[in-house]
Every structure is written in C-alpha cells, then in structure tokens.
Scaffold this active site. Structure first.
Site, PDB file in Angstrom:
ATOM      1  N   SER A  41      11.509   9.436   7.431  1.00 30.13           N
ATOM      2  CA  SER A  41      10.498  10.486   7.560  1.00 30.13           C
ATOM      3  C   SER A  41      11.215  11.764   7.938  1.00 30.13           C
ATOM      4  O   SER A  41      12.328  11.725   8.495  1.00 30.13           O
ATOM      5  CB  SER A  41       9.487  10.108   8.650  1.00 30.13           C
ATOM      6  OG  SER A  41       8.682  11.218   9.017  1.00 30.13           O
TER       7      SER A  41
ATOM      8  N   ILE B 285       3.196   4.390  -0.264  1.00 34.66           N
ATOM      9  CA  ILE B 285       4.428   4.670  -0.991  1.00 34.66           C
ATOM     10  C   ILE B 285       4.987   3.395  -1.613  1.00 34.66           C
ATOM     11  O   ILE B 285       5.461   3.397  -2.746  1.00 34.66           O
ATOM     12  CB  ILE B 285       5.475   5.314  -0.054  1.00 34.66           C
ATOM     13  CG1 ILE B 285       4.988   6.681   0.435  1.00 34.66           C
ATOM     14  CG2 ILE B 285       6.817   5.462  -0.763  1.00 34.66           C
ATOM     15  CD1 ILE B 285       5.845   7.294   1.530  1.00 34.66           C
TER      16      ILE B 285
ATOM     17  N   SER C 263       0.840  -1.200   0.000  1.00 29.04           N
ATOM     18  CA  SER C 263       0.000   0.000   0.000  1.00 29.04           C
ATOM     19  C   SER C 263       0.874   1.248   0.000  1.00 29.04           C
ATOM     20  O   SER C 263       2.092   1.169   0.163  1.00 29.04           O
ATOM     21  CB  SER C 263      -0.924   0.027   1.233  1.00 29.04           C
ATOM     22  OG  SER C 263      -0.156   0.095   2.428  1.00 29.04           O
TER      23      SER C 263
ATOM     24  N   LYS D 176      12.529   6.701  13.745  1.00 24.72           N
ATOM     25  CA  LYS D 176      13.066   7.242  12.489  1.00 24.72           C
ATOM     26  C   LYS D 176      14.418   7.913  12.713  1.00 24.72           C
ATOM     27  O   LYS D 176      15.313   7.824  11.871  1.00 24.72           O
ATOM     28  CB  LYS D 176      12.069   8.221  11.873  1.00 24.72           C
ATOM     29  CG  LYS D 176      10.741   7.574  11.470  1.00 24.72           C
ATOM     30  CD  LYS D 176      10.938   6.484  10.427  1.00 24.72           C
ATOM     31  CE  LYS D 176       9.603   5.943   9.921  1.00 24.72           C
ATOM     32  NZ  LYS D 176       9.757   4.932   8.851  1.00 24.72           N
TER      33      LYS D 176
ATOM     34  N   TYR E  29       7.379   7.253  17.148  1.00 28.50           N
ATOM     35  CA  TYR E  29       7.618   7.172  15.705  1.00 28.50           C
ATOM     36  C   TYR E  29       8.878   7.962  15.339  1.00 28.50           C
ATOM     37  O   TYR E  29       9.753   7.468  14.624  1.00 28.50           O
ATOM     38  CB  TYR E  29       6.405   7.722  14.966  1.00 28.50           C
ATOM     39  CG  TYR E  29       6.510   7.737  13.469  1.00 28.50           C
ATOM     40  CD1 TYR E  29       6.457   6.559  12.731  1.00 28.50           C
ATOM     41  CD2 TYR E  29       6.641   8.935  12.768  1.00 28.50           C
ATOM     42  CE1 TYR E  29       6.539   6.566  11.348  1.00 28.50           C
ATOM     43  CE2 TYR E  29       6.715   8.963  11.384  1.00 28.50           C
ATOM     44  CZ  TYR E  29       6.665   7.775  10.680  1.00 28.50           C
ATOM     45  OH  TYR E  29       6.750   7.802   9.306  1.00 28.50           O
TER      46      TYR E  29
END
Length: 262
Positions: A140, A17, A15, A157, A153
């Site tokens: 990100s 990207i 799904s 990253k 998150y």
C-alpha cells in the site's frame, strides 16, 4: 517475463484486487492457484475466469502459519511447481491510535505481515532449488507513508517493504525476483472489512475508497509491473505523496494531517 505457462499462486483471491488479478491472469495462458479463507468465494471467482481447467482452488488462512508447509505441498501437487507467488491477502484498519486495542495491532501484523512472510519462507526452498522464482507483494502507499486512522495497517505495510527489500538484495542474483506493488485508494470492500479500534469490522465503505481506482485498473498495473520484473511500483493518483514525503517532508507533514482518508 513472458507469463505464458507460468504457475502463479495468488492469495486474497476471493475479492477486490485479488479477484481482478485472477480474472485478468486467466486470459494470459497461465496456471492459477487461488487462495483465501472462503472456499465458496474462490469457486465463484473461478467460475468467472477463463480456462478454468487451469485453475486450482486452495483455501488458506494467513493467520494459520502452522499450516503453510502443508499448503505449499498441495500447491506444488496442483501443477508441479510455483513460478510466482503473489502475496495479496490482507486486512485494513479504520481507527485512531488512542482508540485501538493492542490486539488489533497484533492481528494486523499477523495477517498482513507474518502471513505474507510465512508463506514466502515456506515456498522459498522450492524456488531456490529451481534457481528461479518471483515474489510479488501487494502492499500500500501507506507502506511508504503513514496516514491518520491507519497506524497498525501502515506499520504492517512498512514492515513488508523492509522484508521484501532485504529479500531482493539477498536473492536477486540467484534468479529470484521481487516486485513490490503499492496501491493508493482502490474501490474494494477493504474498508468494509477493516478493523476498528475494538477489532470489529467497520461495515461500510468510506468516501476515499468509494472514489478510488477500480480493482481492474489496479490489477492491470500490477500485472504489467510483474511482467516487466519491476522492483517497485506506486499505483493511483495518491502516488505523488511518496515523492512529496521524500523531497518536501515539512510540506508533507502539513498535508497528511488534513488528508481525507475516510
């Protein structure tokens, strides 16, 4: 780098990207190995790609690192080698620190950080034996700067940036390249599937995500950066935040606490 006839292993391919990357890469004369947890969704993505005879499906759960060596063996059996690993799989978060259980932070690190790092380490001996290879990691902009509602998150990253910067420094002279791609808001279901404080999924698309870059536009930038063997690329209009934080940290601190990130 000319991508034609390269074998590319792509995680998070079912799904967003990842799906956009799969479709665009399939037009470039490459061999593709598509991985995610959901085999039926991988089959759906494959059915929308060109040159399906050059696409292999390999279900993979990034939280099951004990299976990675076996998955690498299957990936190598598909086309004989892996030239590029695109670490794209992961999961986001929408919760304040004070409301977030520690287990949610652990799960974010497990899938986003240890999943990519573990798979990279599992395929690394193959690339070292060939004296060539390329790791592409989709992180990100929160890997550059943290924002409200993304503590775990952002931490995962940031960790990816640290690991892959170190890997590049160790191996770049040996013929192995590393490209870090850091997108801002992209219009995918990443917020729908994001962890909330208790570990459940948010279940809705937030406004920031809904007005983000299209997955197709993001994928195009990633493929371009990969082809040019760029070390790092920031993607999206939010990229300016990385430069504001670096050169005007006081201004950035005032901006980010008011940012509309939901």
């Amino acid at each position: 780098m000319n991508l034609q006839n390269k074998t590319i292993w792509l995680t998070g391919a079912s799904s967003g990207i990842g799906e956009a990357l799969a479709k665009q890469l399939s037009t470039l004369g490459v061999n593709l190995i598509l991985s995610s947890r959901r085999k039926e969704e991988l089959e759906r993505v494959k059915s929308t790609c060109q040159h399906q005879e050059r696409i292999a499906i390999l279900p993979l759960d990034l939280m099951k690192s004990d299976e990675f060596d076996a998955k690498v063996k299957l990936a190598l059996e598909a086309f004989g080698q892996v030239d590029i690993l695109i670490n794209n799989g992961g999961r986001s978060q929408r919760s304040l620190v004070k409301d977030t259980k520690l287990q949610v932070d652990r799960d974010l690190m497990e899938v986003n950080y240890f999943g990519s790092v573990g798979l990279t380490k599992a395929i690394l001996p193959h690339m070292l034996s060939r004296g060539s290879g390329h790791f592409v990691v989709v992180t990100s902009l929160t890997g550059i700067f943290g924002t409200p509602y993304r503590s775990g998150y952002a931490a995962s990253k940031h960790a990816l940036h640290g690991f892959f910067d170190s890997l590049r420094a160790e191996l770049e002279d040996s013929g192995i390249k590393v490209t870090i791609a850091a997108p801002g808001f992209v219009k995918t279901n990443v917020s729908v599937n994001a962890f909330t404080g208790d570990g459940s999924s948010l279940g809705s698309m937030d406004d920031a995500q809904a007005h983000g870059l299209t997955p197709e536009a993001c994928a195009k930038v990633i493929i371009s950066a990969m082809s040019k063997e760029k070390r790092e690329v920031y993607i999206g209009r939010e990229s300016y935040g990385a430069y504001v934080k670096r050169f005007l940290p006081g201004l950035f601190a005032k901006m980010i606490k008011k940012a509309k990130v939901r």
